[in-house]
Design a protein around this motif. Structure first.
Motif, mmCIF file in Angstrom:
data_model
loop_
_atom_site.group_PDB
_atom_site.id
_atom_site.type_symbol
_atom_site.label_atom_id
_atom_site.label_comp_id
_atom_site.label_asym_id
_atom_site.label_seq_id
_atom_site.Cartn_x
_atom_site.Cartn_y
_atom_site.Cartn_z
ATOM 1 N N ARG A 55 -23.247 -8.601 -1.306
ATOM 2 C CA ARG A 55 -22.873 -9.073 -0.042
ATOM 3 C C ARG A 55 -24.066 -10.179 0.536
ATOM 4 O O ARG A 55 -25.022 -9.274 0.581
ATOM 5 C CB ARG A 55 -22.531 -7.978 0.819
ATOM 6 N N ASN A 59 -24.264 -10.989 6.490
ATOM 7 C CA ASN A 59 -22.612 -10.343 7.094
ATOM 8 C C ASN A 59 -22.885 -8.852 7.541
ATOM 9 O O ASN A 59 -23.120 -8.070 6.513
ATOM 10 C CB ASN A 59 -21.694 -10.507 5.782
ATOM 11 N N PRO A 60 -22.751 -8.499 8.731
ATOM 12 C CA PRO A 60 -23.151 -7.344 9.250
ATOM 13 C C PRO A 60 -22.125 -6.178 8.782
ATOM 14 O O PRO A 60 -21.037 -6.523 8.609
ATOM 15 C CB PRO A 60 -23.019 -7.413 10.744
ATOM 16 N N ILE A 97 -17.528 -3.740 19.265
ATOM 17 C CA ILE A 97 -19.004 -4.402 19.081
ATOM 18 C C ILE A 97 -19.693 -4.163 20.471
ATOM 19 O O ILE A 97 -19.327 -4.724 21.526
ATOM 20 C CB ILE A 97 -19.036 -5.879 18.770
ATOM 21 N N THR A 114 -26.300 -6.984 18.045
ATOM 22 C CA THR A 114 -25.280 -6.376 18.454
ATOM 23 C C THR A 114 -24.863 -5.468 17.235
ATOM 24 O O THR A 114 -25.511 -5.529 16.262
ATOM 25 C CB THR A 114 -23.826 -7.340 18.707
ATOM 26 N N ALA A 116 -21.485 -3.180 15.277
ATOM 27 C CA ALA A 116 -20.114 -2.914 15.551
ATOM 28 C C ALA A 116 -20.001 -1.311 14.890
ATOM 29 O O ALA A 116 -20.689 -0.846 13.944
ATOM 30 C CB ALA A 116 -19.552 -3.802 14.279
ATOM 31 N N PRO A 139 -19.264 -1.263 4.618
ATOM 32 C CA PRO A 139 -18.294 -2.055 4.692
ATOM 33 C C PRO A 139 -17.083 -2.037 3.634
ATOM 34 O O PRO A 139 -17.107 -0.645 2.814
ATOM 35 C CB PRO A 139 -19.288 -3.269 4.065
ATOM 36 N N SER A 140 -15.977 -2.683 3.537
ATOM 37 C CA SER A 140 -15.160 -2.357 2.494
ATOM 38 C C SER A 140 -15.585 -2.402 1.009
ATOM 39 O O SER A 140 -16.548 -3.017 0.942
ATOM 40 C CB SER A 140 -14.065 -3.566 2.414
ATOM 41 N N ARG A 192 -11.530 -10.179 14.469
ATOM 42 C CA ARG A 192 -10.666 -9.799 13.290
ATOM 43 C C ARG A 192 -9.509 -8.971 13.825
ATOM 44 O O ARG A 192 -9.629 -8.099 14.051
ATOM 45 C CB ARG A 192 -11.667 -9.025 12.269
ATOM 46 N N ALA A 225 -18.848 -16.232 15.320
ATOM 47 C CA ALA A 225 -18.855 -15.182 16.114
ATOM 48 C C ALA A 225 -18.988 -13.914 15.154
ATOM 49 O O ALA A 225 -19.709 -12.929 15.714
ATOM 50 C CB ALA A 225 -17.556 -15.104 17.107
ATOM 51 N N SER A 226 -18.394 -13.885 14.401
ATOM 52 C CA SER A 226 -18.032 -12.640 13.322
ATOM 53 C C SER A 226 -18.554 -13.353 11.855
ATOM 54 O O SER A 226 -17.534 -13.993 11.239
ATOM 55 C CB SER A 226 -16.616 -12.069 13.186
ATOM 56 N N PRO A 227 -19.806 -13.158 11.520
ATOM 57 C CA PRO A 227 -20.571 -13.654 10.388
ATOM 58 C C PRO A 227 -19.324 -13.717 9.058
ATOM 59 O O PRO A 227 -19.201 -14.476 8.136
ATOM 60 C CB PRO A 227 -21.629 -13.009 10.124
ATOM 61 N N GLY A 228 -18.538 -12.504 9.064
ATOM 62 C CA GLY A 228 -17.796 -12.360 8.059
ATOM 63 C C GLY A 228 -16.607 -13.525 7.908
ATOM 64 O O GLY A 228 -16.116 -13.753 6.708
HETATM 65 P P1 AMP Z 1 -16.085 -5.041 6.517
HETATM 66 O O1 AMP Z 1 -17.253 -4.046 6.596
HETATM 67 O O2 AMP Z 1 -16.316 -5.504 5.020
HETATM 68 O O3 AMP Z 1 -14.883 -4.605 6.946
HETATM 69 O O4 AMP Z 1 -16.668 -6.403 7.404
HETATM 70 C C1 AMP Z 1 -17.046 -6.061 8.709
HETATM 71 C C2 AMP Z 1 -16.711 -7.215 9.328
HETATM 72 O O5 AMP Z 1 -17.184 -7.029 10.855
HETATM 73 C C3 AMP Z 1 -17.296 -8.742 9.139
HETATM 74 O O6 AMP Z 1 -16.165 -9.369 9.073
HETATM 75 C C4 AMP Z 1 -18.312 -8.936 10.113
HETATM 76 O O7 AMP Z 1 -18.530 -10.110 10.314
HETATM 77 C C5 AMP Z 1 -17.826 -8.105 11.300
HETATM 78 N N1 AMP Z 1 -18.831 -7.561 12.103
HETATM 79 C C6 AMP Z 1 -19.640 -6.399 11.812
HETATM 80 N N2 AMP Z 1 -20.657 -6.305 12.771
HETATM 81 C C7 AMP Z 1 -20.530 -7.324 13.550
HETATM 82 C C8 AMP Z 1 -21.156 -7.818 14.789
HETATM 83 N N3 AMP Z 1 -22.623 -7.074 15.098
HETATM 84 N N4 AMP Z 1 -21.092 -9.013 15.364
HETATM 85 C C9 AMP Z 1 -19.729 -9.709 14.823
HETATM 86 N N5 AMP Z 1 -19.188 -9.234 13.704
HETATM 87 C C10 AMP Z 1 -19.339 -8.380 13.360
#
Ligand code: AMP
Ligand code: MG
Length: 338
Positions: A55, A59-60, A97, A114, A116, A139-140, A192, A225-228
């Motif tokens: 990863r 990507n947080p 968040i 920030t 999540a 994460p997933s 998301r 805004a959401s790096p993912g």
């Molecule tokens: P996943 O853990 O694979 O479900 O991915 C987590 C998702 O939450 C990713 O798309 C991240 O971009 C989003 N996410 C997690 N923490 C933050 C944060 N502090 N700010 C914005 N997006 C976040």
């Protein structure tokens, strides 16, 4: 590394909880998708998650808790909207968040200020958070970019040999990742879409803005805004193409493009007249069934040898928005207007 395959028996959960407490990553079931969990406070454990998934570091991760007392130390404040949403949707498939405290290493948030956080409803996830004594970053549990796994077998296909253990808790009920909503600004912002919809968030908070990146590719140089959202995501090896048109026009288009490796991903009961092989993933008006089945369907398409997978655009509202968002990313935004 040999990966232990564990059940959800109390004895096996004790093994998993011990591994987690020792800083090892363990794949665990949640109600959304399987997560790759590790102690969120342990920088080395968190680094192992990024390594196992491949990863990107920016990507947080989402941190999972199972008690109110776990929330306060992780954040600087709990906004009123967050309290109201938590009362209604926690435990459950909603990630919020907050502004991050110093208790969690910056690497968990990919360097953002920030954090999540989610309180999952799955009893196995809750038991492991409690028994390990750790807030779990998770994460997933897929290799970065691949469709999220919704069974232990799909998790093993990606993670065997890369992590300490996988806990089998059966198939995930929801099937798509949690809704992510930011409560850092004045108006809640959906980053998301997931099982908890923007409409439901607006009902609790009075308003909910849907971030543009949910349905549109980022422009060059634009910060996510959401790096993912930056990454091609959820994608099978097959090239996914979305068709935006009536059911009849879509079937005509697919038939006109039939050939070796050409498949369709169709709604239940809407396959008559299709001249290519197909996978179904729920009825058109049953968005919960589609969400439940979508990632499994994408992985099956690869297994069956699909090279091109045509599918129609789901509704861009309610739970349909979650399915639409996943398909758009699986397709890298390739949409054909009919
Ligand atoms: P996943 O853990 O694979 O479900 O991915 C987590 C998702 O939450 C990713 O798309 C991240 O971009 C989003 N996410 C997690 N923490 C933050 C944060 N502090 N700010 C914005 N997006 C976040
Ligand atoms: Mg993911």
């Amino acid at each position: 590394m040999e990966t232990l395959h564990l059940t959800d028996s109390p004895a096996d959960l004790a093994v998993a909880a011990k591994l987690l407490a020792e800083g090892e990553p363990v794949a665990i079931p949640t109600e959304t998708v399987y997560g790759l969990a590790a102690d969120a406070r342990n920088e080395q454990a968190v680094a192992r998650i990024f390594a196992a998934k491949g990863r990107p570091q920016d990507n947080p991760l989402i941190v999972h808790i199972a008690a109110w007392e776990q929330l306060l130390p992780l954040v600087t404040e709990i906004p009123a909207h967050a309290k109201a949403l938590a009362e209604k949707y926690w435990p459950g498939p909603l990630t919020m968040i907050f502004k991050r405290s110093e208790a969690i290493p910056a690497s968990v948030s990919g360097g953002l200020d920030t954090l999540a956080i989610r309180w999952p409803s799955h009893p196995v996830a809750q038991a492991l958070i409690r028994e390990s004594g750790c807030p779990l970053a998770a994460p997933s549990a897929n290799l970065s970019g691949s469709p999220s796994p919704t069974t232990a077998a799909r998790t093993a296909a990606d993670m065997d040999g890369r992590i300490a253990a996988i806990v089998d808790g059966g198939p995930c009920e929801v099937g798509v990742e949690s809704t992510v909503v930011s409560l850092v600004g004045d108006v809640p912002q959906l980053l998301r879409p997931g099982y908890v919809t923007a409409e439901q968030i607006a009902e609790v908070c009075g308003d909910c803005r849907v971030n543009e990146a949910v349905t549109k590719p980022l422009k060059a140089g634009e910060a996510a805004a959401s790096p993912g959202m930056k990454y091609k995501h959820y994608a099978p090896s097959a090239r996914v193409i979305l068709l935006d048109g009536s059911p009849d026009a879509s079937i005509d288009y697919v038939n006109a493009h039939a050939g070796v490796g050409v498949w369709a991903l169709a709604y239940d009961g809407e396959t008559e007249g299709l001249q290519v092989p197909f996978i179904t993933y729920g009825a058109r008006n049953d968005e919960a069934a589609q969400a439940h089945a979508i990632f499994e369907a994408l992985r099956r398409a690869d297994e069956l040898g699909a090279q091109i997978l045509y599918t129609s655009c789901p509704r861009a509202g309610g739970l349909g928005l979650a399915v639409y968002n996943r398909l758009l990313r699986a397709a890298a935004f390739e949409v054909i207007e009919l």
